[in-house]
Design an enzyme around this catalytic site. Structure first.
Site, PDB file in Angstrom:
ATOM      1  CD  GLN A 165      -2.907  -0.945   2.407  1.00  0.00           C
ATOM      2  OE1 GLN A 165      -2.892  -1.692   3.355  1.00  0.00           O
ATOM      3  NE2 GLN A 165      -3.761   0.062   2.311  1.00  0.00           N
ATOM      4  CG  HIS A 166       0.309   3.369   2.398  1.00  0.00           C
ATOM      5  ND1 HIS A 166      -1.014   3.693   2.554  1.00  0.00           N
ATOM      6  CD2 HIS A 166       0.590   2.443   3.356  1.00  0.00           C
ATOM      7  CE1 HIS A 166      -1.519   2.993   3.574  1.00  0.00           C
ATOM      8  NE2 HIS A 166      -0.568   2.231   4.066  1.00  0.00           N
ATOM      9  CG  ASP A 176       0.086  -5.456   1.111  1.00  0.00           C
ATOM     10  OD1 ASP A 176      -0.572  -4.603   1.742  1.00  0.00           O
ATOM     11  OD2 ASP A 176       1.323  -5.572   1.227  1.00  0.00           O
TER      12      ASP A 176
HETATM   13  O1  LIG Z   1       1.808   0.131   4.805  1.00  0.00           O
HETATM   14  C1  LIG Z   1       1.257  -0.940   4.983  1.00  0.00           C
HETATM   15  C2  LIG Z   1      -0.158  -1.016   5.442  1.00  0.00           C
HETATM   16  O2  LIG Z   1      -0.697   0.225   5.794  1.00  0.00           O
HETATM   17  C3  LIG Z   1       2.021  -2.207   4.697  1.00  0.00           C
HETATM   18  O3  LIG Z   1       1.348  -3.331   5.197  1.00  0.00           O
HETATM   19  C4  LIG Z   1       2.302  -2.323   3.216  1.00  0.00           C
HETATM   20  O4  LIG Z   1       1.082  -2.597   2.552  1.00  0.00           O
HETATM   21  C5  LIG Z   1       3.398  -3.327   2.919  1.00  0.00           C
HETATM   22  O5  LIG Z   1       3.050  -4.647   3.185  1.00  0.00           O
HETATM   23  P1  LIG Z   1       4.085  -5.889   3.260  1.00  0.00           P
HETATM   24  O6  LIG Z   1       4.953  -5.841   2.076  1.00  0.00           O
HETATM   25  O7  LIG Z   1       4.820  -5.790   4.544  1.00  0.00           O
HETATM   26  O8  LIG Z   1       3.166  -7.088   3.248  1.00  0.00           O
END
Ligand SMILES: O=C(CO)[C@@H](O)[C@H](O)COP(=O)(O)O
Ligand SMILES: Nc1ncnc2c1ncn2[C@@H]1O[C@H](COP(=O)(O)OP(=O)(O)O)[C@@H](O)[C@H]1O
Length: 472
Positions: free
Chosen positions: A71-72, A238
């Site tokens: 995300q983000h 994700d």
């Molecule tokens: O920033 C967040 C949720 O807000 C993280 O959960 C990212 O979405 C990355 O996920 P992973 O690669 O650690 O699964």
């Protein structure tokens, strides 16, 4: 038998699963690594996606595909669709000052009032991870790149767009084809989760102009068809994809130990937590996904294993060989700064060292307990927002560790469910692809092992909280 593909383009790697759309049976899968770093050119994700798809035997016989993504991440495109600068990822903390400024400005200098404004306007108090704060940083630090930014999208949006055949110079109007979904839009900081709408005025004041934004698609919508004929679904963030992948229902809290540590639940109402601990995101099925995210999960295990010069398997054996409580060692795992609590400049700390307890086994155990305790705090923050936790479903790379599973059962105060080794983000994306193909989400069986709640007799969590609070 129709086949569907789910893609997880996450921080460390890209994973592809190909499943039978009716039964959910795994047919084949593939994986490829992403480069290190919190600033990555999206071309690397595209290359890894193609490598992972090839390793999974290609998409020629696949009817529909969907992408779940970290995300983000800030992906800025110019008017031709060219990437303006490498993407700043969710775990890049350089925009911490921008987040502080956005909160102060909204509250006229009163941070608490500013936090209340953001929680109510978007569902989430800004932190360095959010796309909005990265854009605000861009405007202040790279004004030429900010001015060139004609469109902003997220990692999963960009990959969906590439799968549909768009890209730099793919023709006029190519930016109009950008699409996202509620779950990922709700993590940008310029989208109201409760209202289900972008907030252009927020973008104008943080970036200086309002760039083109991806259309926000519904859970079962189709983003388009690739030239190969494969249907491309809306995709998701994700964590929302993982919730779909494990079929999370009322009373289920999902805890993921990937690069990030996340704790989240599907909810019927949007969260708006002015303390900033809980992010008020949307899910990928038309509901909401209150979520707590930390910057430090599985990589704390990787770093400790590297320090001890052992493999990740040996690290887990070491942790299992130590007593609960690690002989009095407490590790506060803020290795990469921290997001929850919001301490972007924090570093990790180790407490309670004696000559007797300073052993590799206790250090490994303290790393596991420190990460699990930080997520126990996340669970408590969710419960404070009214989330019911009847069981915790453990997913992500770190959940494969028996030491983590045991510590979670002992320290979280609720029973644990560990789904059989799998790629639950990619599985959720595959379920979404099946939904786009058939018009409804299929019911796929989930095979899991359950562990009953244990007892924290030694006060491990209380001791962790005492040392963690010293970082505030
Ligand atoms: O920033 C967040 C949720 O807000 C993280 O959960 C990212 O979405 C990355 O996920 P992973 O690669 O650690 O699964
Ligand atoms: N058995 C294990 N014990 C502890 N950590 C593990 C284990 N297996 C994988 N990991 C860790 O999980 C992480 C990858 O998890 P993953 O969920 O794929 O991350 P991301 O989604 O952020 O890319 C790596 O840091 C890896 O070392």
């Amino acid at each position: 038998m129709a086949l569907v593909a789910g893609i997880d383009s996450s921080t460390q790697s890209c994973k592809v699963v190909i499943r039978d759309a009716d039964t959910g049976a795994l047919v084949r899968q593939g994986r490829a690594s992403h480069p290190e770093g919190s600033e990555v050119h999206p071309d690397h994700w595209w290359a890894a996606l193609q490598e992972a798809v090839a390793a999974a035997g290609g998409l020629e016989d696949v009817a529909a595909v969907s992408v779940g993504g970290q995300q983000h991440g800030m992906v800025c495109l110019d008017s031709e669709g060219e990437v303006v600068r490498p993407a700043l990822l969710w775990n890049d903390t350089r925009s911490a000052g921008a987040a502080k400024e956005l909160i102060a400005t909204a509250g006229d200098g009163d941070a608490a009032a500013g936090a209340r404004y953001w929680a109510s306007a978007t569902g989430t108090v800004p932190v360095a991870s959010l796309t909005l704060t990265k854009l605000h940083w861009l405007a202040a630090n790279e004004p030429d790149n900010a001015a060139k930014t004609a469109a902003v999208c997220l990692p999963h949006d960009w990959l969906t767009w590439r799968l549909l055949g768009h890209g730099p110079g793919s023709g006029p109007g190519n930016l109009d084809a950008l699409a996202t979904d509620r779950s990922d839009a709700s993590g940008t900081g310029y989208y109201s989760t409760a209202a289900g709408a972008y907030l252009p005025e927020v973008l104008k004041s943080s970036l200086g102009h309002v760039p083109h934004l991806p259309d926000v698609l519904g859970p079962l919508d189709v983003a388009g068809k690739a030239s190969s004929g494969v249907l491309v679904a809306a995709g998701a963030g994700d964590n929302a994809a993982a919730a779909l992948g494990v079929g999370a229902g009322v009373g289920d809290v999902v805890m993921s130990l990937g690069t990030s540590g996340t704790v989240f639940a599907v909810s019927g109402t949007p969260a708006a937590d002015p303390s900033g601990l809980v992010a008020g995101f949307a899910d990928a099925a038309g509901h909401y996904l209150p979520l707590v995210c930390t910057l430090n999960a599985s990589r704390v295990f990787d770093a400790t294993a590297a320090l001890l010069d052992v493999s990740i398997g040996e690290f887990n054996e070491l942790a299992l060989s130590a007593e609960s409580g690690a002989g009095g060692l407490t590790l506060v795992p803020y290795f990469d700064g921290e997001r929850t609590p919001n301490l972007p400049d924090a570093t990790g700390s180790l407490h309670g060292i004696t000559r007797a307890n300073y052993t590799p086994a206790n250090l490994a155990r303290a790393a596991v307990e420190g990460v699990v305790c930080s997520l126990a705090d996340g669970l408590a923050a969710l419960q404070d927002q009214g989330v019911e936790a009847r069981r915790v479903i453990l997913v992500g790379g770190g959940a494969q560790s028996t030491a983590v599973q045991q510590a979670a059962a002992q320290l979280l105060g609720v029973g644990i469910s560990v789904p059989r080794l799998g790629e639950y983000v990619a599985d959720g994306a595959a379920r979404q692809a099946a939904g786009a193909l058939t018009g409804h989400f299929p019911q796929w069986a989930l095979d899991a092992v359950d562990l009953p709640a244990g007892k924290d007799d030694g006060g491990v969590l209380a001791r962790y909280r005492r040392f963690a609070s010293m970082h505030a």
